[in-house]
Design a protein around this motif. Structure first.
Motif, PDB file in Angstrom:
ATOM      1  N   ILE A 427      36.750  35.919 -44.128  1.00 26.96           N
ATOM      2  CA  ILE A 427      37.013  36.082 -42.690  1.00 26.96           C
ATOM      3  C   ILE A 427      36.639  37.507 -42.289  1.00 26.96           C
ATOM      4  N   ALA A 428      36.974  38.457 -43.163  1.00 28.97           N
ATOM      5  CA  ALA A 428      36.638  39.858 -42.890  1.00 28.97           C
ATOM      6  C   ALA A 428      35.118  40.012 -42.812  1.00 28.97           C
ATOM      7  N   LEU A 429      34.387  39.343 -43.699  1.00 28.09           N
ATOM      8  CA  LEU A 429      32.920  39.422 -43.693  1.00 28.09           C
ATOM      9  C   LEU A 429      32.357  38.825 -42.408  1.00 28.09           C
ATOM     10  N   LEU A 430      32.960  37.710 -41.986  1.00 26.59           N
ATOM     11  CA  LEU A 430      32.500  37.058 -40.758  1.00 26.59           C
ATOM     12  C   LEU A 430      32.680  38.005 -39.568  1.00 26.59           C
ATOM     13  N   ALA A 436      28.212  43.373 -36.327  1.00 31.80           N
ATOM     14  CA  ALA A 436      26.833  43.810 -36.532  1.00 31.80           C
ATOM     15  C   ALA A 436      25.916  43.200 -35.465  1.00 31.80           C
ATOM     16  N   ARG A 437      26.164  41.932 -35.139  1.00 31.63           N
ATOM     17  CA  ARG A 437      25.345  41.265 -34.118  1.00 31.63           C
ATOM     18  C   ARG A 437      25.544  41.914 -32.753  1.00 31.63           C
ATOM     19  N   ARG A 444      21.657  43.692 -40.842  1.00 35.67           N
ATOM     20  CA  ARG A 444      22.984  43.681 -41.497  1.00 35.67           C
ATOM     21  C   ARG A 444      23.652  42.306 -41.297  1.00 35.67           C
ATOM     22  N   ALA A 445      23.562  41.787 -40.069  1.00 32.55           N
ATOM     23  CA  ALA A 445      24.186  40.485 -39.776  1.00 32.55           C
ATOM     24  C   ALA A 445      23.599  39.396 -40.678  1.00 32.55           C
ATOM     25  N   ASP A 450      23.737  35.825 -45.539  1.00 30.19           N
ATOM     26  CA  ASP A 450      23.222  35.412 -46.856  1.00 30.19           C
ATOM     27  C   ASP A 450      24.292  35.560 -47.942  1.00 30.19           C
ATOM     28  N   GLU A 451      25.065  36.644 -47.818  1.00 30.62           N
ATOM     29  CA  GLU A 451      26.114  36.882 -48.816  1.00 30.62           C
ATOM     30  C   GLU A 451      27.151  35.742 -48.760  1.00 30.62           C
ATOM     31  N   LEU A 452      27.519  35.350 -47.544  1.00 28.23           N
ATOM     32  CA  LEU A 452      28.490  34.262 -47.387  1.00 28.23           C
ATOM     33  C   LEU A 452      27.925  32.957 -47.927  1.00 28.23           C
TER      34      LEU A 452
END
Ligand SMILES: [Zn+2]
Length: 471
Positions: A427-430, A436-437, A444-445, A450-452
């Motif tokens: 959730i923190a990554l989202l 970033a967007r 970065r977004a 991709d990481e998720l």
């Protein structure tokens, strides 16, 4: 069928009958975490097992009062506080908060009381005073107060109720100051430990001088204060049978506070160990997992809970990554079936179909035969899927099936909504991706997206905003 549970005290499966003459109230104590480190997956097997015991009792209509202590003063904690150069409270509160967050992730019901040992010092001292007055405790030349096993046995009491002990090797009056020791070194154990230089600021005044309680007496004092001197059920990991639980019995019954003919605890239940990838968990083998290690790999609390609930509690059992993948598949089967039922029921309400809850309860009543209980669940899933495919179900029957699942899930606690189970770090990554967007940092977004994805989550843009969905 009556509920039958294995009792470590009698080494047999017995009918469970609470002390309450009305047969309704159940006092249940579970030894909680020692908050000096993050709890590992083996510890959580015990807590999920205790949660299953509680949930099943509640399902059967008992009014359970569940107490789980927090050991926030003990040998290992003091060492860690000393090394971290901080205060006891500051040190333990971090691990305590993390522990409760983990319990929540695993879907465990919060115990009704979670007493901290440091807040029960007067009760602990009161209990040691009782043992002194009855001649079962003595102050040794090192100023610490010990429990005399010789005096306890001389009074006709049995030391070694939960396991067999060999007293021939035992030297009378030999003492052990450490909280943990093997059964080969059975000896008088510390009730109150005299202040030592390495204790730093961790000490309290007492009739025997400054010091701190031993670990075992903490549980005796807190459980009896909150549940009464004689209560129904004591749960813990099998590693606690000796010395911890044996010493709890000796102290609590030695104090002579139970009504005549009543035991400190009527029924003892112990959960077995856990192996990880076929081996005993150890940091050096790389198979030592705390909950965060597993959620960071993309597994949800629900999947971990499911896996911890697949084996019988008295079986040593092997926890594997493959097992976690299997848990995901099994839960997906249940979710898919429930989604179909929900679609068909379309908001219709109906009373639960009694067949599934009845078969499920019968399995669990047999000393918590969880594999039998899951067997009933999957038999039911197959049957529902078939009937759905044959278009043989009415919306009312679908609603009735959903209500039956709700009943069963009040014990299993795996829920039905995987979306609500997105681990906090994702959730923190989202949120970082959204930020970033907003800042037009699309590189970065995309990297976060991709990481998720690599962790098994896709971002779905909905009218209510972005959310995470399993791949
Ligand atoms: Zn305990």
């Amino acid at each position: 069928m009556a509920l039958r549970l294995f009792n470590t005290l009698t080494r047999s499966v017995e009918d469970f009958a609470p002390l309450d003459p009305a047969g309704k109230q159940v006092g249940m104590y579970c030894c909680g975490p020692t908050v000096h480190d993050a709890a590992h997956i083996g510890n959580f097997r015990t807590f999920v097992f205790a949660d299953l015991v509680r949930r099943h009792l509640e399902f059967k209509g008992f009014a359970v009062r569940h107490v789980m202590n927090i050991t926030d003063v003990e040998d290992k904690i003091i060492k860690a506080v000393h090394a971290a150069k901080t205060s006891l409270r500051e040190y333990t509160s971090r691990y305590e908060a993390a522990f409760f967050a983990d319990l929540k992730t695993l879907g465990c019901r919060t115990p009704h009381e979670t007493p901290r040992a440091t807040e029960f010092i007067p009760d602990i001292i009161g209990l040691v005073e009782k043992l002194m007055a009855r001649g079962l405790a003595y102050q040794a030349p090192d100023q610490s107060v010990y429990f005399s096993i010789e005096k306890y046995r001389a009074g006709g009491a049995r030391y070694g109720q939960l396991l067999k002990l060999n007293f021939e090797e035992m030297r009378v009056g030999e003492r052990v100051r450490n909280d943990e020791y093997a059964k080969e070194s059975v000896a008088d154990f510390a009730l109150w430990k005299a202040r030592a230089p390495e204790d730093g600021a961790v000490f309290w005044p007492s009739p025997w001088g400054e010091g701190r309680p031993g670990w075992h007496i903490e549980c005796s004092a807190m459980s009896m204060k909150l549940l009464g001197p004689s209560f129904d059920l004591h749960v813990g990991g099998e590693d606690l049978i000796f010395p911890h639980h044996e010493d709890e019995i000796a102290q609590s019954e030695g104090a002579g506070v139970q009504p005549p003919g009543k035991r400190f605890v009527k029924h003892w239940m112990h959960g077995a160990h856990l192996l990880v990838e076929g081996k005993k968990m150890s940091k050096s083998l790389g198979n030592f997992y705390v909950l965060r290690d597993l959620t960071a790999k993309g597994f949800t609390g629900r999947e971990i809970r499911y896996l911890l609930l697949t084996a019988h509690y008295r079986e040593t059992w092997n926890f594997t990554m493959e097992g976690l993948q299997g848990a995901r598949t099994s839960l997906a089967r249940i979710d898919e079936c429930l989604a179909k039922m929900r679609e068909l029921a379309a908001g219709t309400q109906a009373a639960p179909d009694p067949a599934l809850p009845a078969a499920f309860t019968e399995a669990l009543d047999d000393d918590l035969n969880i594999s039998g209980a899951w067997g009933e669940v999957f038999k039911w899933v197959t049957q529902m899927n078939r009937q759905f495919a044959e278009k043989a179900l009415t919306p009312t029957q679908a609603a009735s099936a959903l209500a039956a699942w709700e009943r069963v899930d009040s014990v299993l606690g795996v829920g039905t909504s995987p979306e609500a189970e997105v681990p906090a770090e994702f959730i923190a990554l989202l949120e970082q991706r959204q930020a970033a967007r907003k800042a037009k940092d699309f590189k970065r977004a995309d990297a976060i997206r991709d990481e998720l994805k690599a962790k098994g989550w896709v971002i779905e843009d909905t009218p209510k905003g972005a959310r995470l969905k399993r791949l």
